[in-house]
Design a protein around this motif. Structure first.
Motif, PDB file in Angstrom:
ATOM      1  N   MET A  57       0.859  -1.124   0.044  1.00 26.97           N
ATOM      2  CA  MET A  57      -0.089   0.030   0.043  1.00 26.97           C
ATOM      3  C   MET A  57       0.736   1.287  -0.015  1.00 26.97           C
ATOM      4  N   GLU A  58       0.609   2.194  -0.962  1.00 31.83           N
ATOM      5  CA  GLU A  58       1.292   3.487  -0.911  1.00 31.83           C
ATOM      6  C   GLU A  58       0.678   4.462   0.252  1.00 31.83           C
ATOM      7  N   ARG A  59       1.524   5.283   0.566  1.00 37.01           N
ATOM      8  CA  ARG A  59       1.059   6.633   1.526  1.00 37.01           C
ATOM      9  C   ARG A  59       1.554   8.037   0.901  1.00 37.01           C
ATOM     10  N   ARG A  60       0.521   8.884   1.206  1.00 36.98           N
ATOM     11  CA  ARG A  60       1.090  10.131   0.652  1.00 36.98           C
ATOM     12  C   ARG A  60       0.489  11.054   1.646  1.00 36.98           C
ATOM     13  N   TYR A  61       1.240  11.940   2.200  1.00 38.70           N
ATOM     14  CA  TYR A  61       0.984  13.079   3.289  1.00 38.70           C
ATOM     15  C   TYR A  61       0.736  14.397   2.556  1.00 38.70           C
ATOM     16  N   ALA A  62      -0.166  15.526   3.374  1.00 39.76           N
ATOM     17  CA  ALA A  62      -0.628  16.472   2.983  1.00 39.76           C
ATOM     18  C   ALA A  62      -0.291  17.521   4.028  1.00 39.76           C
ATOM     19  N   THR A  63      -0.559  18.838   4.054  1.00 38.99           N
ATOM     20  CA  THR A  63      -0.259  19.561   5.177  1.00 38.99           C
ATOM     21  C   THR A  63      -1.159  20.349   5.949  1.00 38.99           C
ATOM     22  N   GLU A  64      -2.122  20.615   5.502  1.00 39.62           N
ATOM     23  CA  GLU A  64      -3.025  21.662   6.291  1.00 39.62           C
ATOM     24  C   GLU A  64      -3.894  20.781   7.450  1.00 39.62           C
ATOM     25  N   VAL A  65      -3.695  21.437   8.538  1.00 43.88           N
ATOM     26  CA  VAL A  65      -4.493  20.894   9.770  1.00 43.88           C
ATOM     27  C   VAL A  65      -5.147  22.051  10.504  1.00 43.88           C
ATOM     28  N   ARG A  66      -6.346  21.833  10.817  1.00 45.75           N
ATOM     29  CA  ARG A  66      -7.191  22.967  11.528  1.00 45.75           C
ATOM     30  C   ARG A  66      -7.830  22.229  12.860  1.00 45.75           C
TER      31      ARG A  66
ATOM     32  N   PHE B 178     -10.710   9.693  -6.745  1.00 45.75           N
ATOM     33  CA  PHE B 178     -11.050   8.829  -5.343  1.00 45.75           C
ATOM     34  C   PHE B 178     -12.645   8.366  -5.592  1.00 45.75           C
ATOM     35  N   ALA B 179     -13.343   8.815  -6.643  1.00 49.37           N
ATOM     36  CA  ALA B 179     -14.625   8.476  -7.070  1.00 49.37           C
ATOM     37  C   ALA B 179     -15.001   7.247  -6.712  1.00 49.37           C
ATOM     38  N   ASP B 180     -14.369   6.202  -7.516  1.00 51.91           N
ATOM     39  CA  ASP B 180     -15.074   4.878  -7.276  1.00 51.91           C
ATOM     40  C   ASP B 180     -14.998   4.471  -5.828  1.00 51.91           C
TER      41      ASP B 180
ATOM     42  N   GLY C 291      -3.814   6.557   2.610  1.00 54.28           N
ATOM     43  CA  GLY C 291      -3.143   5.157   2.236  1.00 54.28           C
ATOM     44  C   GLY C 291      -4.054   4.535   0.873  1.00 54.28           C
ATOM     45  N   PHE C 292      -3.475   4.119  -0.023  1.00 57.18           N
ATOM     46  CA  PHE C 292      -4.154   3.694  -1.015  1.00 57.18           C
ATOM     47  C   PHE C 292      -3.443   2.646  -1.774  1.00 57.18           C
ATOM     48  N   THR C 293      -4.089   1.844  -2.722  1.00 52.94           N
ATOM     49  CA  THR C 293      -3.359   0.965  -3.734  1.00 52.94           C
ATOM     50  C   THR C 293      -3.931   1.601  -5.134  1.00 52.94           C
ATOM     51  N   ILE C 294      -3.275   1.239  -6.223  1.00 47.13           N
ATOM     52  CA  ILE C 294      -3.472   1.582  -7.356  1.00 47.13           C
ATOM     53  C   ILE C 294      -3.979   0.283  -8.276  1.00 47.13           C
ATOM     54  N   PRO C 295      -5.219   0.237  -8.712  1.00 46.53           N
ATOM     55  CA  PRO C 295      -5.754  -0.709  -9.772  1.00 46.53           C
ATOM     56  C   PRO C 295      -5.100  -0.560 -11.047  1.00 46.53           C
ATOM     57  N   LYS C 296      -5.285  -1.500 -11.817  1.00 47.44           N
ATOM     58  CA  LYS C 296      -4.485  -1.574 -13.054  1.00 47.44           C
ATOM     59  C   LYS C 296      -5.040  -0.452 -14.095  1.00 47.44           C
ATOM     60  N   GLY C 297      -4.092   0.397 -14.316  1.00 45.56           N
ATOM     61  CA  GLY C 297      -4.313   1.525 -15.350  1.00 45.56           C
ATOM     62  C   GLY C 297      -4.797   2.791 -14.561  1.00 45.56           C
ATOM     63  N   GLY C 298      -4.798   2.825 -13.077  1.00 47.33           N
ATOM     64  CA  GLY C 298      -5.097   3.995 -12.342  1.00 47.33           C
ATOM     65  C   GLY C 298      -4.104   4.766 -12.201  1.00 47.33           C
ATOM     66  N   ASP C 299      -2.794   4.740 -13.071  1.00 48.27           N
ATOM     67  CA  ASP C 299      -1.828   5.940 -12.922  1.00 48.27           C
ATOM     68  C   ASP C 299      -1.007   5.992 -14.424  1.00 48.27           C
ATOM     69  N   THR C 300      -0.556   7.020 -14.579  1.00 47.17           N
ATOM     70  CA  THR C 300       0.219   7.163 -15.824  1.00 47.17           C
ATOM     71  C   THR C 300       1.475   7.896 -15.506  1.00 47.17           C
ATOM     72  N   TRP C 301       2.407   7.573 -16.428  1.00 55.16           N
ATOM     73  CA  TRP C 301       3.871   8.127 -16.029  1.00 55.16           C
ATOM     74  C   TRP C 301       4.200   8.741 -17.371  1.00 55.16           C
TER      75      TRP C 301
ATOM     76  N   ARG D 216       4.322  11.162 -12.303  1.00 58.20           N
ATOM     77  CA  ARG D 216       3.299  10.398 -12.255  1.00 58.20           C
ATOM     78  C   ARG D 216       1.972  10.986 -11.703  1.00 58.20           C
ATOM     79  N   GLU D 217       0.938  10.608 -12.708  1.00 52.26           N
ATOM     80  CA  GLU D 217      -0.393  11.225 -12.327  1.00 52.26           C
ATOM     81  C   GLU D 217      -1.131   9.904 -11.651  1.00 52.26           C
ATOM     82  N   LEU D 218      -1.941  10.322 -10.440  1.00 50.92           N
ATOM     83  CA  LEU D 218      -2.768   9.290  -9.929  1.00 50.92           C
ATOM     84  C   LEU D 218      -3.980   9.598 -10.660  1.00 50.92           C
ATOM     85  N   ARG D 219      -4.764   8.563 -11.423  1.00 48.21           N
ATOM     86  CA  ARG D 219      -5.903   8.799 -11.981  1.00 48.21           C
ATOM     87  C   ARG D 219      -7.110   8.035 -11.246  1.00 48.21           C
ATOM     88  N   LYS D 220      -6.659   6.949 -10.668  1.00 50.44           N
ATOM     89  CA  LYS D 220      -7.712   6.287 -10.116  1.00 50.44           C
ATOM     90  C   LYS D 220      -7.096   5.232  -8.863  1.00 50.44           C
ATOM     91  N   VAL D 221      -7.613   5.649  -7.490  1.00 49.58           N
ATOM     92  CA  VAL D 221      -6.843   5.035  -6.419  1.00 49.58           C
ATOM     93  C   VAL D 221      -7.813   4.115  -5.752  1.00 49.58           C
TER      94      VAL D 221
END
Length: 168
Positions: free
Chosen positions: A1-10, A41-43, A110-120, A125-130
């Motif tokens: 599983m991949e993980r990505r972090y972001a910054t804004e917390v209130r 993230f729609a699906d 935290g996410f996984t990438i289904p087949k065809g969910g990203d492009t390089w 890299r662009e995440l298109r479906k996670v």
């Protein structure tokens, strides 16, 4: 599983709200740059998947979950929005106190990438479906800038709202 972090917390009250991911924002991951396409993230949000809200990706530090309705997720034009009811536990009180002080590092997912969910394209890299598994409040440094967490109460409190506006 991949993980990505972001910054804004209130923080304001007994509920945390904000963004766990932002569309179109660049993050440097190892030796490549990554962005998230709107709708990625729609699906995950349509199905009956139980997405967890954790602290630092630690499954033993659970804050909320979609199955019980204590975590609510949605996509808007900005990114993956969330709202979670903070539990009245030691963990919940600690996270809330840190968020109110502005001491949290941000949000992550935290996410996984289904087949065809990203492009390089080269080192981009662009995440298109996670397949979203969890969102996490993080104490340290997130990978994606601009995401946010805020604590909200059912009744607005002027001093906390003013503190938030001063940080934006």
């Amino acid at each position: 599983m991949e993980r990505r972090y972001a910054t804004e917390v209130r923080a304001v009250g007994r509920r945390l709200e904000g963004y766990a991911a932002l569309f179109g924002s660049e993050a440097r991951i190892a030796d490549f740059t990554e962005t998230i396409r709107a709708g990625a993230f729609a699906d995950s949000l349509r199905g009956d998947r139980d997405v967890l809200a954790l602290v630092d990706h630690d499954t033993s530090r659970l804050l909320a979950r979609t199955r019980t309705g204590t975590l609510r997720l949605s996509e808007d034009a900005q990114g993956l929005a969330f709202s979670l009811d903070v539990p009245d536990t030691q963990l919940g009180r600690d996270v809330l106190a840190m968020a109110e002080r502005g001491d949290l590092g941000g949000m992550s997912f935290g996410f996984t990438i289904p087949k065809g969910g990203d492009t390089w394209e080269g080192r981009r890299r662009e995440l298109r479906k996670v397949d979203l598994r969890e969102v996490s409040v993080v104490h340290a440094w997130p990978a994606y800038d601009g995401t946010e967490v805020t604590a909200r109460s059912r009744t607005p409190r002027l001093s906390l709202a003013t503190r938030y506006l001063e940080t934006v």
